[in-house]
Design an enzyme around this catalytic site. Structure first.
Site, mmCIF file in Angstrom:
data_model
loop_
_atom_site.group_PDB
_atom_site.id
_atom_site.type_symbol
_atom_site.label_atom_id
_atom_site.label_comp_id
_atom_site.label_asym_id
_atom_site.label_seq_id
_atom_site.Cartn_x
_atom_site.Cartn_y
_atom_site.Cartn_z
ATOM 1 N N SER A 117 0.814 -1.216 0.000
ATOM 2 C CA SER A 117 0.000 0.000 0.000
ATOM 3 C C SER A 117 0.850 1.270 0.000
ATOM 4 C CB SER A 117 -0.921 0.032 1.214
ATOM 5 O OG SER A 117 -1.808 -1.055 1.174
ATOM 6 N N CYS A 118 2.157 1.127 0.130
ATOM 7 C CA CYS A 118 3.071 2.264 0.241
ATOM 8 C C CYS A 118 3.791 2.499 -1.086
ATOM 9 C CB CYS A 118 4.083 1.977 1.350
ATOM 10 S SG CYS A 118 5.445 3.156 1.446
#
Length: 133
Positions: free
Chosen positions: A10-11
């Site tokens: 998600s980063c």
């Protein structure tokens, strides 16, 4: 050469770092640390290998950092590590491990110092920034 990345898909920084590793010709061992957090012993090893203070590995944004008041200097290193183990989102990422060293790869191009082939050519980050090596 074995390369391991402690990754959060998600980063954006973590995704860029993973893509740079792959563009260098290496398929790394990917550990999604939110699904498979490191043990206390492993986390301590990583911190020592990076030669950084425990606080340098704490992530504030999008975590319970402020809610837990982890900015208070009363917290010992052991207590901060306990909090990272209880809330793995507090562990900043991505951490990359290679025979050349261990590093928190922020910004993502910091990974190039750890790769056997740091000359990956032109790389375009997700935000459009171009890295030329």
């Amino acid at each position: 050469m074995t390369v391991t990345i402690y990754h959060n898909p998600s980063c954006g920084t973590s995704r860029n770092t993973l893509a740079m590793i792959r563009q260098s010709g290496v398929e790394p061992v990917v550990i999604e640390y939110l699904k498979t957090p490191p043990s206390r012993e492993r986390l301590v090893e990583l911190i020592k290998a990076m030669n950084v203070p425990v606080r340098a590995l704490l992530r504030e944004k999008g975590t319970p950092f402020h809610e837990l008041r982890l900015d208070d200097p009363k917290w010992s290193d052991d207590e901060l590590i306990d909090q990272m183990l209880a809330h793995p989102m507090l562990i900043n990422r991505p951490i990359v491990v290679t025979p050349k060293g261990v590093k928190l790869c922020r910004p993502s191009e910091a990974v190039l110092q750890l790769l056997p082939n740091p000359h990956i050519g032109r790389f375009v980050k997700e935000d459009g920034e171009v890295i030329e090596t």
